[in-house]
Scaffold this motif. Structure first.
Motif, PDB file in Angstrom:
ATOM      1  N   TRP A 108      95.324  79.902  26.322  1.00  0.00           N
ATOM      2  CA  TRP A 108      95.759  81.019  25.479  1.00  0.00           C
ATOM      3  C   TRP A 108      94.632  82.011  25.343  1.00  0.00           C
ATOM      4  CZ3 TRP A 108      92.387  79.067  21.977  1.00  0.00           C
ATOM      5  CH2 TRP A 108      92.316  77.671  21.925  1.00  0.00           C
ATOM      6  N   ILE A 109      95.028  83.254  25.145  1.00  0.00           N
ATOM      7  CA  ILE A 109      94.096  84.361  25.041  1.00  0.00           C
ATOM      8  C   ILE A 109      94.189  84.910  23.629  1.00  0.00           C
ATOM      9  CG2 ILE A 109      93.649  86.717  25.902  1.00  0.00           C
ATOM     10  CD1 ILE A 109      92.998  84.532  27.991  1.00  0.00           C
ATOM     11  N   MET A 110      93.035  85.149  23.018  1.00  0.00           N
ATOM     12  CA  MET A 110      93.057  85.745  21.675  1.00  0.00           C
ATOM     13  C   MET A 110      92.718  87.227  21.800  1.00  0.00           C
ATOM     14  SD  MET A 110      89.469  84.732  19.956  1.00  0.00           S
ATOM     15  CE  MET A 110      87.925  85.276  20.687  1.00  0.00           C
ATOM     16  N   PRO A 111      93.121  88.043  20.817  1.00  0.00           N
ATOM     17  CA  PRO A 111      92.750  89.460  20.877  1.00  0.00           C
ATOM     18  C   PRO A 111      91.224  89.591  20.839  1.00  0.00           C
ATOM     19  CG  PRO A 111      94.380  89.056  19.144  1.00  0.00           C
ATOM     20  CD  PRO A 111      93.896  87.722  19.605  1.00  0.00           C
ATOM     21  N   GLY A 112      90.688  90.417  21.712  1.00  0.00           N
ATOM     22  CA  GLY A 112      89.233  90.576  21.798  1.00  0.00           C
ATOM     23  C   GLY A 112      88.861  90.874  23.232  1.00  0.00           C
ATOM     24  N   THR A 113      87.576  90.910  23.530  1.00  0.00           N
ATOM     25  CA  THR A 113      87.159  91.181  24.902  1.00  0.00           C
ATOM     26  C   THR A 113      87.263  89.904  25.731  1.00  0.00           C
ATOM     27  OG1 THR A 113      84.867  90.600  24.514  1.00  0.00           O
ATOM     28  CG2 THR A 113      85.481  92.890  24.057  1.00  0.00           C
ATOM     29  N   ILE A 114      87.147  90.088  27.048  1.00  0.00           N
ATOM     30  CA  ILE A 114      87.168  88.927  27.941  1.00  0.00           C
ATOM     31  C   ILE A 114      85.982  88.030  27.597  1.00  0.00           C
ATOM     32  CG2 ILE A 114      87.100  88.144  30.345  1.00  0.00           C
ATOM     33  CD1 ILE A 114      88.312  90.763  31.169  1.00  0.00           C
ATOM     34  N   ARG A 115      84.847  88.671  27.343  1.00  0.00           N
ATOM     35  CA  ARG A 115      83.661  87.877  27.005  1.00  0.00           C
ATOM     36  C   ARG A 115      83.895  87.045  25.731  1.00  0.00           C
ATOM     37  NH1 ARG A 115      77.490  90.119  26.505  1.00  0.00           N
ATOM     38  NH2 ARG A 115      77.928  90.768  28.635  1.00  0.00           N
ATOM     39  N   ASP A 116      84.506  87.672  24.721  1.00  0.00           N
ATOM     40  CA  ASP A 116      84.837  86.933  23.474  1.00  0.00           C
ATOM     41  C   ASP A 116      85.705  85.724  23.789  1.00  0.00           C
ATOM     42  OD1 ASP A 116      83.601  88.895  21.957  1.00  0.00           O
ATOM     43  OD2 ASP A 116      85.471  89.984  21.555  1.00  0.00           O
ATOM     44  N   ASN A 117      86.607  85.932  24.749  1.00  0.00           N
ATOM     45  CA  ASN A 117      87.544  84.861  25.096  1.00  0.00           C
ATOM     46  C   ASN A 117      86.880  83.706  25.831  1.00  0.00           C
ATOM     47  OD1 ASN A 117      90.624  84.957  24.582  1.00  0.00           O
ATOM     48  ND2 ASN A 117      89.953  87.090  24.694  1.00  0.00           N
ATOM     49  N   ILE A 118      85.726  83.983  26.431  1.00  0.00           N
ATOM     50  CA  ILE A 118      84.999  82.903  27.100  1.00  0.00           C
ATOM     51  C   ILE A 118      84.028  82.234  26.124  1.00  0.00           C
ATOM     52  CG2 ILE A 118      83.308  82.389  28.921  1.00  0.00           C
ATOM     53  CD1 ILE A 118      84.791  84.586  30.576  1.00  0.00           C
ATOM     54  N   LEU A 119      83.301  83.065  25.365  1.00  0.00           N
ATOM     55  CA  LEU A 119      82.337  82.500  24.406  1.00  0.00           C
ATOM     56  C   LEU A 119      83.052  81.729  23.296  1.00  0.00           C
ATOM     57  CD1 LEU A 119      79.879  85.516  23.989  1.00  0.00           C
ATOM     58  CD2 LEU A 119      79.644  83.539  25.517  1.00  0.00           C
ATOM     59  N   PHE A 120      84.170  82.279  22.881  1.00  0.00           N
ATOM     60  CA  PHE A 120      85.009  81.651  21.864  1.00  0.00           C
ATOM     61  C   PHE A 120      84.212  81.219  20.635  1.00  0.00           C
ATOM     62  CE2 PHE A 120      89.068  79.485  20.951  1.00  0.00           C
ATOM     63  CZ  PHE A 120      89.879  80.525  21.371  1.00  0.00           C
ATOM     64  N   GLY A 121      83.413  82.146  20.124  1.00  0.00           N
ATOM     65  CA  GLY A 121      82.669  81.882  18.900  1.00  0.00           C
ATOM     66  C   GLY A 121      81.263  81.350  19.124  1.00  0.00           C
ATOM     67  N   LEU A 122      80.947  80.952  20.353  1.00  0.00           N
ATOM     68  CA  LEU A 122      79.598  80.454  20.625  1.00  0.00           C
ATOM     69  C   LEU A 122      78.673  81.649  20.908  1.00  0.00           C
ATOM     70  CD1 LEU A 122      80.482  77.457  22.971  1.00  0.00           C
ATOM     71  CD2 LEU A 122      80.044  77.415  20.510  1.00  0.00           C
ATOM     72  N   ALA A 143      84.490  93.234  37.772  1.00  0.00           N
ATOM     73  CA  ALA A 143      84.124  94.490  38.420  1.00  0.00           C
ATOM     74  C   ALA A 143      85.291  95.476  38.452  1.00  0.00           C
ATOM     75  CB  ALA A 143      83.633  94.202  39.833  1.00  0.00           C
ATOM     76  N   GLU A 144      86.507  94.950  38.447  1.00  0.00           N
ATOM     77  CA  GLU A 144      87.686  95.824  38.529  1.00  0.00           C
ATOM     78  C   GLU A 144      88.187  96.302  37.170  1.00  0.00           C
ATOM     79  OE1 GLU A 144      90.659  93.909  40.914  1.00  0.00           O
ATOM     80  OE2 GLU A 144      89.263  93.781  42.619  1.00  0.00           O
ATOM     81  N   PHE A 145      87.673  95.706  36.100  1.00  0.00           N
ATOM     82  CA  PHE A 145      88.137  96.111  34.777  1.00  0.00           C
ATOM     83  C   PHE A 145      87.344  97.318  34.266  1.00  0.00           C
ATOM     84  CE2 PHE A 145      89.378  91.430  34.209  1.00  0.00           C
ATOM     85  CZ  PHE A 145      90.693  91.691  34.568  1.00  0.00           C
ATOM     86  N   PRO A 146      88.015  98.198  33.465  1.00  0.00           N
ATOM     87  CA  PRO A 146      87.357  99.442  33.038  1.00  0.00           C
ATOM     88  C   PRO A 146      86.018  99.210  32.327  1.00  0.00           C
ATOM     89  CG  PRO A 146      89.401  99.020  31.801  1.00  0.00           C
ATOM     90  CD  PRO A 146      89.397  98.112  32.986  1.00  0.00           C
ATOM     91  N   GLU A 147      85.936  98.232  31.478  1.00  0.00           N
ATOM     92  CA  GLU A 147      84.665  97.980  30.786  1.00  0.00           C
ATOM     93  C   GLU A 147      84.101  96.599  31.125  1.00  0.00           C
ATOM     94  OE1 GLU A 147      84.798  99.620  26.519  1.00  0.00           O
ATOM     95  OE2 GLU A 147      86.891  99.530  27.152  1.00  0.00           O
ATOM     96  N   LYS A 148      84.301  96.212  32.368  1.00  0.00           N
ATOM     97  CA  LYS A 148      83.828  94.895  32.854  1.00  0.00           C
ATOM     98  C   LYS A 148      84.283  93.769  31.902  1.00  0.00           C
ATOM     99  CE  LYS A 148      81.846  97.545  35.835  1.00  0.00           C
ATOM    100  NZ  LYS A 148      82.913  98.184  36.616  1.00  0.00           N
ATOM    101  N   ASP A 149      83.353  92.882  31.528  1.00  0.00           N
ATOM    102  CA  ASP A 149      83.776  91.773  30.666  1.00  0.00           C
ATOM    103  C   ASP A 149      83.857  92.174  29.182  1.00  0.00           C
ATOM    104  OD1 ASP A 149      81.042  91.959  30.374  1.00  0.00           O
ATOM    105  OD2 ASP A 149      80.778  89.797  30.112  1.00  0.00           O
ATOM    106  N   LYS A 150      83.590  93.474  28.899  1.00  0.00           N
ATOM    107  CA  LYS A 150      83.769  93.968  27.524  1.00  0.00           C
ATOM    108  C   LYS A 150      85.161  94.599  27.367  1.00  0.00           C
ATOM    109  CE  LYS A 150      79.450  93.252  26.020  1.00  0.00           C
ATOM    110  NZ  LYS A 150      78.482  94.357  26.108  1.00  0.00           N
TER     111      LYS A 150
END
Ligand code: DTP
Length: 258
Positions: A108-122, A143-150
């Motif tokens: 599942w994906i939570m609202p936030g950046t991709i990076r937030d979704n990987i760190l998941f609070g860490l 690389a293909e996303f407008p703001e990369k992992d942000k």
């Protein structure tokens, strides 16, 4: 040797019986649609008493990989749920040393950046983060996303493909520091080439020193695992190494196709 064993299951059985209130409600509903003299016990026996896992024993040494294989509905996810404590065994014993990282079959994906979704609070650790996203082949996607992992996901942001979602879920589980990693079918939605590369780079190399359980029925993956548990209708059809599997259950591949 208890100090080198990370996980131990001894003769464990379990059933997915629902809450008792829910159970009565279902029986009542079922009875309404039954002819008056049919046996209401049948419903109970058929749906609730059949164990989902029967008499499973295994042990996993620190740093080893266990592959859990079996056809659909054989109890692979239920086994992980049991190790997580979500499914309580009706018999037997489970022992593990504590910190578990779990990657579910559907992440599942939570609202936030991709990076937030990987760190998941860490907290963000650049070296760790970079190795994880490389091993999960997420760099090219970023690389293909407008703001990369942000780049924001969900509310007003980009939508991930099934494969991207699966890899974000895997990256999240791997980024977390744990004693035991449970990866439930982490390669769903990935093409064969990506699956092979991620299995090598992430599950075998990056996680080389981690104690891992991977739900997978791929022959190549079974060959690389230290131990294999092959489930069939909730029973242990085989437990051991790949060479033992070939010797004891030469017909095993038929079970993996379902
Ligand atoms: P698949 O490969 O299709 O994911 P599996 O993981 O080997 O199948 P499961 O453990 O998901 O098999 O399912 C085994 C049985 O347990 C099946 O009859 C459905 C049931 N089950 C699974 N999860 C739950 C749950 N959370 N609540 C109730 N029943 C469940």
């Amino acid at each position: 040797n208890l100090t080198t064993t990370e996980l131990e299951l001894v003769n464990v059985s379990a059933s997915w019986d629902e809450g008792i209130g829910e159970l009565f409600e279902k029986i009542q509903q079922e009875n309404k649609s039954r002819p008056p003299h049919s046996d209401p016990g049948m419903f109970f026996t058929n749906l609730y008493v059949t164990p989902v896992l029967r008499n499973i024993s295994l042990y996993l040494e620190k740093g080893h990989m266990l592959a859990v294989a079996g056809s659909t509905g054989s109890g692979k996810s239920s086994l992980l749920m049991m190790i997580l404590g979500e499914l309580v065994p009706s018999e037997g014993k489970i022992r593990h040393s504590g910190r578990i990282s779990f990657s579910p079959q559907t992440s599942w994906i939570m609202p936030g950046t991709i990076r937030d979704n990987i760190l998941f609070g860490l907290t963000y650790d650049e070296y760790r983060y970079t190795s994880v996203i490389k091993a999960c082949q997420l760099e090219e996607d970023f690389a293909e996303f407008p703001e990369k992992d942000k780049t924001h996901l969900v509310e007003g942001g980009v939508t991930l493909s099934g494969g991207q979602r699966a890899r974000v879920g895997l990256a999240r589980a791997v980024y977390k520091d744990a004693d035991l990693y449970l990866l439930d079918a982490p390669f769903t939605h990935l093409d064969i080439v990506t699956e092979k590369e991620i299995f090598e780079k992430c599950v075998c190399k990056l996680m080389a020193s981690k104690t891992r359980i991977v739900v997978t029925s791929k022959l190549d993956h079974l060959k690389r695992a230290d131990k294999i548990l092959l489930l069939h209708n909730g029973d242990c059809y085989f437990y051991g190494t790949f060479s033992e599997l070939q010797a004891k259950r030469p017909d095993f591949s038929a079970l993996l196709l379902g």
